[in-house]
Design a protein around this motif. Sequence first.
Motif, PDB file in Angstrom:
ATOM      1  N   LEU A 142       0.816  -1.213   0.000  1.00 15.21           N
ATOM      2  CA  LEU A 142       0.000   0.000   0.000  1.00 15.21           C
ATOM      3  C   LEU A 142       0.850   1.263   0.000  1.00 15.21           C
ATOM      4  O   LEU A 142       0.295   2.370  -0.008  1.00 15.21           O
ATOM      5  N   SER A 241     -10.787  -0.616   5.830  1.00 19.08           N
ATOM      6  CA  SER A 241     -10.478   0.220   4.674  1.00 19.08           C
ATOM      7  C   SER A 241      -9.124   0.867   4.938  1.00 19.08           C
ATOM      8  O   SER A 241      -8.994   1.674   5.865  1.00 19.08           O
ATOM      9  N   HIS A 243      -5.917   2.937   3.114  1.00 22.08           N
ATOM     10  CA  HIS A 243      -5.523   3.717   1.949  1.00 22.08           C
ATOM     11  C   HIS A 243      -4.096   4.221   2.166  1.00 22.08           C
ATOM     12  O   HIS A 243      -3.796   4.808   3.217  1.00 22.08           O
ATOM     13  N   SER A 248      -4.901   0.910  -2.136  1.00 27.04           N
ATOM     14  CA  SER A 248      -5.923   0.743  -1.102  1.00 27.04           C
ATOM     15  C   SER A 248      -6.251  -0.738  -0.934  1.00 27.04           C
ATOM     16  O   SER A 248      -6.126  -1.529  -1.871  1.00 27.04           O
ATOM     17  N   ARG A 285      -4.445  -1.068  -6.832  1.00 26.19           N
ATOM     18  CA  ARG A 285      -3.215  -0.324  -7.110  1.00 26.19           C
ATOM     19  C   ARG A 285      -2.846  -0.538  -8.583  1.00 26.19           C
ATOM     20  O   ARG A 285      -3.302  -1.492  -9.225  1.00 26.19           O
TER      21      ARG A 285
END
Length: 347
Positions: A142, A241, A243, A248, A285
């Motif tokens: 991430l 969730s 990010h 994400s 991504r």
Amino acid sequence: MPSVVQVGLVGFGLSGRYFHAPFLSVNPLFHLKKIASSRPDAVHQFDEKIEWVATADELFADPSIDLVFICTPNETHVEYARKALEHKKHVVVEKPFAITESEAIELLELAGQRGCLATAYQNRRWDSDFLTIKRLMAEGALGTVVDYECRYDRFSPIDPNARSWKEQPGVGRGNLYNLGPHLLDQALNLFGDPDTVQATIRIIRPDSQVADYFDIKLGYADKVVRLESSLMIYHNQLRYSLHGTEGSFIKGGLDAQEERLRLNQLPNEAGWGAEPDDRWGTLYRDGRAELVESLPGNYTPFYDNLYETIVNGAEPAITPAEIRRLTRVIDLAVESNRTQRVMPYAL
């Protein structure tokens, strides 16, 4: 200390019956010898070889017991843990470890004086979803996480005929002390001490007598961390969730271990902790979406570490500093809700 640790459980409700007893019963490092409970039939039904006693004091008085699990209503945790430590027993306390930070400090200091281990049961560190998230973050999938949100919801409307202690008002009751320690421990394990704590804690279910909703924001200089839980969410799908600067990760569903334990399955069965593929998360991504197979969940490492700590002096998986930090954040969440202020974490 003998090669097999002799264990006693205080309480045989959901926690003792479905979380601890199955893992202890199949682990050769432990012998579940005695259970103090108001439900002797449930104890004998699980394993007729386990000794049953009616009171915790009878269990603490047994000199052969090395380790005690406290699986009783929240407000009794400190009292029972203190008595166990005074009898020089090692102690694992169900969440919440203590209702307040000051009580947690008191217990940890007593454990040090008695030369015993006192630790908290934070099993959700070994859930399939959390293990998968830690792996993705370690791999840099991430980039740098800048926004983290975790929910843990249930649909638990008030049953007027139910008599669960969890629905009765009192000190240490309510969702903040029930599901809150899970969400907070995970976030603190990932990101460390926050700068600030801000919380809303309230009742949203009709006829509820305990706070059943919370929204906690942990303040960090470089990221947003929000934790939320409601007992009035029928479609409780969303869990995580995340990010980051490179992508994400969105994840739903709950770890499968609890539902399997409630079906009387044991953690030594083949495929333990494997998560159904409809619960796998999606990594976004590089302009595409990728389904990520979840790592299998397994609470066994908690118990293996417990043995290594008691017998060989290893560092506990849940350290005293982590226990104190979590109870401090809960204290600050309560104060933030009361005053409607953002509370600084630092002393």
